[in-house]
Design a protein around this motif. Structure first.
Motif, PDB file in Angstrom:
ATOM      1  N   GLU A 144       0.832  -1.210   0.000  1.00  0.00           N
ATOM      2  CA  GLU A 144       0.000   0.000   0.000  1.00  0.00           C
ATOM      3  C   GLU A 144       0.865   1.258   0.000  1.00  0.00           C
ATOM      4  O   GLU A 144       0.545   2.236  -0.674  1.00  0.00           O
ATOM      5  N   GLU A 145       1.986   1.224   0.738  1.00  0.00           N
ATOM      6  CA  GLU A 145       2.926   2.348   0.733  1.00  0.00           C
ATOM      7  C   GLU A 145       3.506   2.565  -0.660  1.00  0.00           C
ATOM      8  O   GLU A 145       3.652   3.709  -1.110  1.00  0.00           O
ATOM      9  N   ILE A 146       3.849   1.481  -1.328  1.00  0.00           N
ATOM     10  CA  ILE A 146       4.413   1.573  -2.675  1.00  0.00           C
ATOM     11  C   ILE A 146       3.397   2.206  -3.627  1.00  0.00           C
ATOM     12  O   ILE A 146       3.733   3.104  -4.401  1.00  0.00           O
ATOM     13  N   VAL A 147       2.144   1.763  -3.550  1.00  0.00           N
ATOM     14  CA  VAL A 147       1.083   2.325  -4.398  1.00  0.00           C
ATOM     15  C   VAL A 147       0.938   3.824  -4.110  1.00  0.00           C
ATOM     16  O   VAL A 147       0.844   4.642  -5.035  1.00  0.00           O
ATOM     17  N   GLU A 148       0.959   4.166  -2.831  1.00  0.00           N
ATOM     18  CA  GLU A 148       0.843   5.571  -2.432  1.00  0.00           C
ATOM     19  C   GLU A 148       2.022   6.380  -2.967  1.00  0.00           C
ATOM     20  O   GLU A 148       1.842   7.497  -3.480  1.00  0.00           O
ATOM     21  N   ASP A 149       3.235   5.838  -2.855  1.00  0.00           N
ATOM     22  CA  ASP A 149       4.424   6.526  -3.361  1.00  0.00           C
ATOM     23  C   ASP A 149       4.307   6.806  -4.852  1.00  0.00           C
ATOM     24  O   ASP A 149       4.597   7.905  -5.311  1.00  0.00           O
ATOM     25  N   PHE A 150       3.873   5.812  -5.611  1.00  0.00           N
ATOM     26  CA  PHE A 150       3.758   5.980  -7.062  1.00  0.00           C
ATOM     27  C   PHE A 150       2.637   6.941  -7.437  1.00  0.00           C
ATOM     28  O   PHE A 150       2.703   7.595  -8.471  1.00  0.00           O
ATOM     29  N   SER A 151       1.610   7.038  -6.600  1.00  0.00           N
ATOM     30  CA  SER A 151       0.484   7.925  -6.928  1.00  0.00           C
ATOM     31  C   SER A 151       0.872   9.401  -6.831  1.00  0.00           C
ATOM     32  O   SER A 151       0.159  10.264  -7.339  1.00  0.00           O
ATOM     33  N   MET A 152       2.003   9.699  -6.219  1.00  0.00           N
ATOM     34  CA  MET A 152       2.458  11.092  -6.106  1.00  0.00           C
ATOM     35  C   MET A 152       2.944  11.653  -7.441  1.00  0.00           C
ATOM     36  O   MET A 152       3.061  12.853  -7.594  1.00  0.00           O
ATOM     37  N   PHE A 153       3.225  10.774  -8.383  1.00  0.00           N
ATOM     38  CA  PHE A 153       3.795  11.216  -9.655  1.00  0.00           C
ATOM     39  C   PHE A 153       2.713  11.304 -10.724  1.00  0.00           C
ATOM     40  O   PHE A 153       1.868  10.418 -10.836  1.00  0.00           O
ATOM     41  N   ASP A 154       2.776  12.381 -11.499  1.00  0.00           N
ATOM     42  CA  ASP A 154       1.746  12.641 -12.504  1.00  0.00           C
ATOM     43  C   ASP A 154       1.918  11.839 -13.780  1.00  0.00           C
ATOM     44  O   ASP A 154       0.951  11.474 -14.431  1.00  0.00           O
ATOM     45  N   ASP A 155       3.164  11.588 -14.160  1.00  0.00           N
ATOM     46  CA  ASP A 155       3.369  10.878 -15.427  1.00  0.00           C
ATOM     47  C   ASP A 155       4.401   9.770 -15.260  1.00  0.00           C
ATOM     48  O   ASP A 155       5.082   9.673 -14.247  1.00  0.00           O
ATOM     49  N   TRP A 156       4.520   8.970 -16.320  1.00  0.00           N
ATOM     50  CA  TRP A 156       5.397   7.797 -16.224  1.00  0.00           C
ATOM     51  C   TRP A 156       6.874   8.129 -16.307  1.00  0.00           C
ATOM     52  O   TRP A 156       7.699   7.377 -15.827  1.00  0.00           O
ATOM     53  N   MET A 157       7.222   9.269 -16.838  1.00  0.00           N
ATOM     54  CA  MET A 157       8.641   9.647 -16.817  1.00  0.00           C
ATOM     55  C   MET A 157       9.094   9.860 -15.374  1.00  0.00           C
ATOM     56  O   MET A 157      10.169   9.410 -14.976  1.00  0.00           O
ATOM     57  N   GLN A 158       8.239  10.505 -14.580  1.00  0.00           N
ATOM     58  CA  GLN A 158       8.562  10.710 -13.163  1.00  0.00           C
ATOM     59  C   GLN A 158       8.596   9.375 -12.419  1.00  0.00           C
ATOM     60  O   GLN A 158       9.436   9.163 -11.547  1.00  0.00           O
ATOM     61  N   ARG A 159       7.701   8.474 -12.776  1.00  0.00           N
ATOM     62  CA  ARG A 159       7.671   7.163 -12.119  1.00  0.00           C
ATOM     63  C   ARG A 159       8.918   6.347 -12.471  1.00  0.00           C
ATOM     64  O   ARG A 159       9.458   5.653 -11.620  1.00  0.00           O
ATOM     65  N   TYR A 160       9.358   6.452 -13.729  1.00  0.00           N
ATOM     66  CA  TYR A 160      10.594   5.755 -14.112  1.00  0.00           C
ATOM     67  C   TYR A 160      11.786   6.317 -13.332  1.00  0.00           C
ATOM     68  O   TYR A 160      12.648   5.568 -12.884  1.00  0.00           O
ATOM     69  N   GLU A 161      11.821   7.638 -13.184  1.00  0.00           N
ATOM     70  CA  GLU A 161      12.902   8.257 -12.420  1.00  0.00           C
ATOM     71  C   GLU A 161      12.885   7.754 -10.976  1.00  0.00           C
ATOM     72  O   GLU A 161      13.929   7.483 -10.383  1.00  0.00           O
ATOM     73  N   TYR A 162      11.688   7.633 -10.414  1.00  0.00           N
ATOM     74  CA  TYR A 162      11.543   7.128  -9.052  1.00  0.00           C
ATOM     75  C   TYR A 162      12.031   5.675  -8.965  1.00  0.00           C
ATOM     76  O   TYR A 162      12.729   5.304  -8.016  1.00  0.00           O
ATOM     77  N   MET A 163      11.672   4.872  -9.970  1.00  0.00           N
ATOM     78  CA  MET A 163      12.131   3.474  -9.994  1.00  0.00           C
ATOM     79  C   MET A 163      13.656   3.399 -10.065  1.00  0.00           C
ATOM     80  O   MET A 163      14.274   2.561  -9.401  1.00  0.00           O
ATOM     81  N   ILE A 164      14.261   4.275 -10.844  1.00  0.00           N
ATOM     82  CA  ILE A 164      15.723   4.305 -10.946  1.00  0.00           C
ATOM     83  C   ILE A 164      16.325   4.645  -9.582  1.00  0.00           C
ATOM     84  O   ILE A 164      17.291   4.023  -9.143  1.00  0.00           O
ATOM     85  N   ASP A 165      15.709   5.603  -8.883  1.00  0.00           N
ATOM     86  CA  ASP A 165      16.179   5.953  -7.535  1.00  0.00           C
ATOM     87  C   ASP A 165      16.035   4.770  -6.579  1.00  0.00           C
ATOM     88  O   ASP A 165      16.913   4.524  -5.750  1.00  0.00           O
TER      89      ASP A 165
END
Length: 141
Positions: free
Chosen positions: A9-30
């Motif tokens: 649930e925390e992971i889902v919440e973390d990903f929901s903070m990002f508006d687009d998939w480029m930001q989500r990919y950057e988060y995944m890289i981090d």
């Protein structure tokens, strides 16, 4: 320690903070950069996850009846994917990993935003981590 469900649930919440998939990919890289890295001596052929286009090494150890995963990959996105799974499942009991659902992956939209080869790799990673849990389950009981 939080349950698998709570972490997912925390992971889902973390990903929901990002508006687009480029930001989500950057988060995944981090996330991949913060991954508990596998010891170089454990980067052996038998620890490579089959079915991944990139090389992904995973090691699992039973510590106090819970599985501690470490991993690495030669690709930054793939490293982020395995980091998500390890965040959810490392430090958990084998039985809980075996029965854990993976709905959170669909909830964050990961599978639909991966290339077919990376999506296959994701499925292979899930299978391998669960196979480690099955193997260790017999040692816990």
């Amino acid at each position: 320690m939080a349950s698998i469900q709570e972490i997912q649930e925390e992971i889902v919440e973390d990903f929901s903070m990002f508006d687009d998939w480029m930001q989500r990919y950057e988060y995944m890289i981090d996330l991949g950069k913060s991954l508990p890295l596998i010891d170089e001596s454990l980067k052996t052929e038998d620890r490579i996850i089959k079915g991944c286009q990139s090389k992904v090494w995973v090691n699992a150890e039973l510590v106090d009846s819970k599985i501690a995963f470490t991993a690495d990959s030669d690709a930054i996105i793939t490293k982020g994917i395995i980091a998500i799974l390890i965040r959810a499942w490392s430090g958990q009991k084998p039985a809980d990993i075996i029965t854990a659902n993976t709905d959170f992956i669909d909830e964050i939209g990961l599978k639909e935003h991966l290339s077919p080869t990376r999506a296959n790799g994701l499925v292979s990673m899930i299978k391998q981590l669960k196979m480690y849990a099955v193997a260790y389950q017999t040692q816990v009981n």
